[in-house]
Design an enzyme around this catalytic site. Structure first.
Site, mmCIF file in Angstrom:
data_model
loop_
_atom_site.group_PDB
_atom_site.id
_atom_site.type_symbol
_atom_site.label_atom_id
_atom_site.label_comp_id
_atom_site.label_asym_id
_atom_site.label_seq_id
_atom_site.Cartn_x
_atom_site.Cartn_y
_atom_site.Cartn_z
ATOM 1 N N CYS A 1 106.498 97.876 -39.011
ATOM 2 C CA CYS A 1 105.819 97.645 -38.009
ATOM 3 C C CYS A 1 106.097 97.563 -37.034
ATOM 4 C CB CYS A 1 105.470 96.098 -38.517
ATOM 5 S SG CYS A 1 104.761 95.663 -39.535
ATOM 6 N N HIS A 2 107.242 97.969 -35.953
ATOM 7 C CA HIS A 2 107.625 97.219 -34.536
ATOM 8 C C HIS A 2 108.021 99.357 -34.398
ATOM 9 C CE1 HIS A 2 106.433 93.231 -34.463
ATOM 10 N NE2 HIS A 2 107.158 92.916 -35.222
ATOM 11 N N CYS B 1 111.512 95.264 -40.607
ATOM 12 C CA CYS B 1 111.218 95.245 -38.996
ATOM 13 C C CYS B 1 110.284 96.789 -38.786
ATOM 14 C CB CYS B 1 111.917 94.280 -38.838
ATOM 15 S SG CYS B 1 112.811 93.529 -38.935
ATOM 16 N N CYS C 1 107.660 86.797 -38.595
ATOM 17 C CA CYS C 1 107.981 88.009 -39.049
ATOM 18 C C CYS C 1 108.489 88.079 -40.173
ATOM 19 C CB CYS C 1 108.702 88.928 -38.013
ATOM 20 S SG CYS C 1 107.241 88.937 -37.023
ATOM 21 N N CYS D 1 129.939 72.312 -13.570
ATOM 22 C CA CYS D 1 130.956 73.048 -13.880
ATOM 23 C C CYS D 1 130.433 74.499 -13.660
ATOM 24 C CB CYS D 1 131.239 73.189 -15.300
ATOM 25 S SG CYS D 1 132.944 71.890 -16.117
ATOM 26 N N CYS E 1 126.577 69.770 -17.245
ATOM 27 C CA CYS E 1 126.163 71.570 -17.174
ATOM 28 C C CYS E 1 126.538 71.499 -15.224
ATOM 29 C CB CYS E 1 125.195 71.711 -17.533
ATOM 30 S SG CYS E 1 124.155 71.812 -18.884
ATOM 31 N N CYS F 1 129.209 74.883 -25.195
ATOM 32 C CA CYS F 1 129.874 73.598 -24.267
ATOM 33 C C CYS F 1 129.240 71.931 -24.081
ATOM 34 C CB CYS F 1 128.938 74.172 -23.167
ATOM 35 S SG CYS F 1 129.750 75.661 -21.680
ATOM 36 N N ARG G 1 110.265 83.892 -33.902
ATOM 37 C CA ARG G 1 109.876 85.024 -34.559
ATOM 38 C C ARG G 1 109.993 85.953 -34.943
ATOM 39 N NH1 ARG G 1 105.381 86.474 -31.033
ATOM 40 N NH2 ARG G 1 104.433 87.013 -32.968
HETATM 41 C C1 HEC Z 1 103.995 93.320 -41.894
HETATM 42 C C2 HEC Z 1 104.006 93.629 -40.637
HETATM 43 C C3 HEC Z 1 105.813 93.005 -39.621
HETATM 44 C C4 HEC Z 1 106.758 93.415 -39.941
HETATM 45 C C5 HEC Z 1 107.103 93.652 -41.259
HETATM 46 C C6 HEC Z 1 107.378 92.511 -38.511
HETATM 47 N N1 HEC Z 1 106.664 92.264 -37.734
HETATM 48 FE FE1 HEC Z 1 107.308 91.252 -36.525
HETATM 49 N N2 HEC Z 1 105.450 90.604 -36.319
HETATM 50 C C7 HEC Z 1 104.108 91.179 -36.796
HETATM 51 C C8 HEC Z 1 102.711 91.393 -36.198
HETATM 52 C C9 HEC Z 1 101.390 91.208 -36.434
HETATM 53 C C10 HEC Z 1 103.587 90.390 -34.092
HETATM 54 C C11 HEC Z 1 102.288 89.930 -33.536
HETATM 55 C C12 HEC Z 1 101.769 91.322 -32.590
HETATM 56 C C13 HEC Z 1 103.543 91.725 -32.343
HETATM 57 O O1 HEC Z 1 102.945 91.700 -30.869
HETATM 58 O O2 HEC Z 1 103.867 92.816 -32.595
HETATM 59 C C14 HEC Z 1 104.401 90.423 -33.979
HETATM 60 C C15 HEC Z 1 105.143 90.225 -32.779
HETATM 61 C C16 HEC Z 1 106.889 90.085 -33.433
HETATM 62 C C17 HEC Z 1 107.587 90.236 -32.151
HETATM 63 C C18 HEC Z 1 106.884 88.979 -30.716
HETATM 64 C C19 HEC Z 1 106.469 90.444 -29.922
HETATM 65 C C20 HEC Z 1 106.820 90.011 -28.357
HETATM 66 O O3 HEC Z 1 105.544 89.837 -28.002
HETATM 67 O O4 HEC Z 1 107.319 89.069 -28.451
HETATM 68 C C21 HEC Z 1 108.832 89.732 -32.420
HETATM 69 C C22 HEC Z 1 110.203 89.654 -31.462
HETATM 70 C C23 HEC Z 1 109.038 90.738 -33.897
HETATM 71 N N3 HEC Z 1 107.887 90.576 -34.318
HETATM 72 C C24 HEC Z 1 110.257 90.553 -34.579
HETATM 73 C C25 HEC Z 1 109.893 90.973 -35.996
HETATM 74 C C26 HEC Z 1 111.605 91.252 -36.941
HETATM 75 C C27 HEC Z 1 113.224 90.602 -36.333
HETATM 76 C C28 HEC Z 1 111.474 91.811 -37.526
HETATM 77 C C29 HEC Z 1 111.599 91.806 -39.059
HETATM 78 C C30 HEC Z 1 112.354 91.202 -39.064
HETATM 79 C C31 HEC Z 1 109.749 92.137 -38.270
HETATM 80 N N4 HEC Z 1 109.177 91.333 -36.771
HETATM 81 C C32 HEC Z 1 109.245 92.373 -38.742
HETATM 82 C C33 HEC Z 1 104.175 92.648 -37.767
HETATM 83 C C34 HEC Z 1 105.043 92.020 -38.458
HETATM 84 C C1 HEC Z 2 133.917 70.916 -18.359
HETATM 85 C C2 HEC Z 2 132.855 72.012 -17.922
HETATM 86 C C3 HEC Z 2 131.742 72.698 -18.678
HETATM 87 C C4 HEC Z 2 130.515 72.067 -19.094
HETATM 88 C C5 HEC Z 2 130.566 70.514 -18.669
HETATM 89 C C6 HEC Z 2 129.664 72.842 -19.229
HETATM 90 N N1 HEC Z 2 129.943 74.264 -19.416
HETATM 91 FE FE1 HEC Z 2 129.139 76.023 -19.961
HETATM 92 N N2 HEC Z 2 130.691 77.323 -19.475
HETATM 93 C C7 HEC Z 2 132.325 76.520 -18.943
HETATM 94 C C8 HEC Z 2 133.519 77.408 -19.417
HETATM 95 C C9 HEC Z 2 134.383 76.881 -19.441
HETATM 96 C C10 HEC Z 2 133.163 78.012 -20.394
HETATM 97 C C11 HEC Z 2 133.415 79.638 -20.213
HETATM 98 C C12 HEC Z 2 133.525 80.355 -19.100
HETATM 99 C C13 HEC Z 2 133.743 82.085 -19.665
HETATM 100 O O1 HEC Z 2 133.929 82.635 -19.869
HETATM 101 O O2 HEC Z 2 135.200 81.592 -19.201
HETATM 102 C C14 HEC Z 2 131.111 77.886 -20.420
HETATM 103 C C15 HEC Z 2 130.222 79.344 -20.530
HETATM 104 C C16 HEC Z 2 129.437 78.979 -20.283
HETATM 105 C C17 HEC Z 2 128.057 79.924 -20.321
HETATM 106 C C18 HEC Z 2 128.374 81.406 -20.670
HETATM 107 C C19 HEC Z 2 128.927 82.116 -18.948
HETATM 108 C C20 HEC Z 2 128.802 83.567 -18.737
HETATM 109 O O3 HEC Z 2 129.556 84.084 -17.990
HETATM 110 O O4 HEC Z 2 128.876 84.236 -20.019
HETATM 111 C C21 HEC Z 2 127.386 79.215 -20.371
HETATM 112 C C22 HEC Z 2 125.068 80.085 -20.246
HETATM 113 C C23 HEC Z 2 126.953 77.909 -19.803
HETATM 114 N N3 HEC Z 2 128.153 77.208 -19.906
HETATM 115 C C24 HEC Z 2 125.854 76.518 -19.969
HETATM 116 C C25 HEC Z 2 126.171 75.893 -20.030
HETATM 117 C C26 HEC Z 2 124.923 74.423 -19.853
HETATM 118 C C27 HEC Z 2 123.330 75.148 -20.060
HETATM 119 C C28 HEC Z 2 125.666 73.152 -20.087
HETATM 120 C C29 HEC Z 2 125.102 72.000 -19.738
HETATM 121 C C30 HEC Z 2 124.393 71.848 -21.706
HETATM 122 C C31 HEC Z 2 127.576 73.559 -20.133
HETATM 123 N N4 HEC Z 2 127.418 74.911 -19.401
HETATM 124 C C32 HEC Z 2 127.937 73.031 -19.018
HETATM 125 C C33 HEC Z 2 132.217 75.090 -18.962
HETATM 126 C C34 HEC Z 2 131.207 74.104 -18.710
#
Ligand code: HEC
Ligand code: HEC
Length: 274
Positions: free
Chosen positions: A191-192, A188, A235, A90, A87, A125, A231
């Site tokens: 709850c959230h 989602c 959920c 580049c 990575c 990449c 996550r």
């Molecule tokens: C029944 C209730 C419920 C529903 C519906 C639900 N969640 Fe959750 N979710 C929770 C609980 C409980 C936690 C852990 C406590 C918290 O951080 O809210 C959680 C945690 C999360 C987290 C992490 C929060 C953090 O602090 O980083 C994410 C992201 C998340 N939920 C996304 C979703 C998404 C996307 C959906 C729908 C697909 C969804 N949840 C539906 C109950 C729910």
């Molecule tokens: C040979 C060159 C090359 C290598 C090796 C490479 N990349 Fe890239 N990468 C690129 C190019 C070209 C783009 C497209 C950039 C653009 O938006 O023009 C890109 C885009 C990205 C972006 C988004 C950049 C943006 O501005 O949105 C990320 C994040 C990234 N590379 C991560 C990685 C990681 C992690 C690795 C190793 C696993 C990796 N690249 C290896 C050439 C490379």
């Protein structure tokens, strides 16, 4: 505890019926968004009461995901694949050219006619630019690289765009967020958004504004580091809906939707949650 859970389900169901008139079901007629039913101040008070001590403790003891991040830094410099590149070849020895970039992701990418995430781009990449195999999502190396790339944006305010071609994908993510799913028939947003700040079993339901700024992170319940999309799966299972594959179109749209809610907050990885 179980009984308590079902009690809450009942309360949710009642609330949902009450909101039912306003809830248009997502597609077509647009979404009537829920309001959080406690104030932001009250939410913060409850959040600190439940998680405050824990957050302090972990700040002192350190985050186990820091070790994963360190591995990511090494992997970034490691040559892999048929092109003989790393990575760093580049993107700069210490990822200089990727500084601040992750704060603008997910974003629309015309070459895939859809939403690109940091995790997806890293695999693109590897495949296209390194001739290396894609990394399995949630594997140690995949999370390590994602964490490292995101850490290059730590402290940078999230600035995700939903304008122009990104808009329909954002709308799709929003519709999914408000769609009722699973045997429990809950969205989602119930709850959230609506019940954020209320307890569900031993958990305080969090507000979705703060969901996308700190993943990948370490989660005590998993005993390991995982991603935001892990996550989503968890959920989905909570309401007995079928989880979707990592980085599928719907999860990428959903990630755009949630990250947009976090616009303006600084990127802070790795996170740490219970
Ligand atoms: C029944 C209730 C419920 C529903 C519906 C639900 N969640 Fe959750 N979710 C929770 C609980 C409980 C936690 C852990 C406590 C918290 O951080 O809210 C959680 C945690 C999360 C987290 C992490 C929060 C953090 O602090 O980083 C994410 C992201 C998340 N939920 C996304 C979703 C998404 C996307 C959906 C729908 C697909 C969804 N949840 C539906 C109950 C729910
Ligand atoms: C040979 C060159 C090359 C290598 C090796 C490479 N990349 Fe890239 N990468 C690129 C190019 C070209 C783009 C497209 C950039 C653009 O938006 O023009 C890109 C885009 C990205 C972006 C988004 C950049 C943006 O501005 O949105 C990320 C994040 C990234 N590379 C991560 C990685 C990681 C992690 C690795 C190793 C696993 C990796 N690249 C290896 C050439 C490379």
């Amino acid at each position: 505890m179980r009984r308590c859970f079902y009690f809450f389900i009942l309360v949710f169901a009642a609330g949902a019926v009450a909101a039912g008139g306003a809830f248009a079901g997502g597609a077509g007629s647009g979404i009537k968004e829920y309001k959080q039913n406690i104030s932001t101040r009250e939410y913060e008070k409850r959040y600190n009461a439940v998680y405050g001590k824990f957050t302090e403790q972990m700040a002192q003891q350190g985050n186990p995901a820091d070790f994963v991040l360190d591995d990511g830094k090494d992997l970034f410099k490691k040559v892999d694949g048929s092109a003989g590149k790393s990575c760093a070849s580049c993107h700069g020895e210490n990822g200089e050219k990727l500084k601040g970039v992750a704060a603008t992701y997910p974003k629309y990418d015309p070459s895939i006619k859809g939403i690109n995430t940091v995790a997806l781009q890293i695999n693109r990449c590897r495949k296209d630019n390194m001739g290396a195999p894609e990394l399995k999502y949630e594997s140690h190396d995949q999370l390590a690289l994602e964490l490292y790339v995101k850490s290059l944006s730590n402290g940078v305010p999230i600035k995700v765009s939903i304008d122009g071609p990104a808009r329909p994908f954002y709308k799709a993510g929003e519709a999914y967020y408000y769609k009722r799913q699973g045997q429990l028939n809950m969205s989602c947003a119930i709850c959230h958004v609506k019940y954020a700040g209320h307890m569900i079993r031993a958990n305080l339901l969090s507000n979705n504004r703060h969901h996308a700024d700190h993943w990948p992170g370490y989660r005590l319940k998993w005993g390991k580091t995982g991603s935001l999309q892990k996550r989503f799966k968890g959920c989905n299972k909570k309401v007995r809906a079928k989880p979707l594959p990592f980085q599928c179109e719907t999860y990428r749209d959903l990630e755009l939707y949630l990250t947009y809610q976090a616009n303006g907050l600084p990127v802070e990885v790795p996170g740490f949650r219970m």
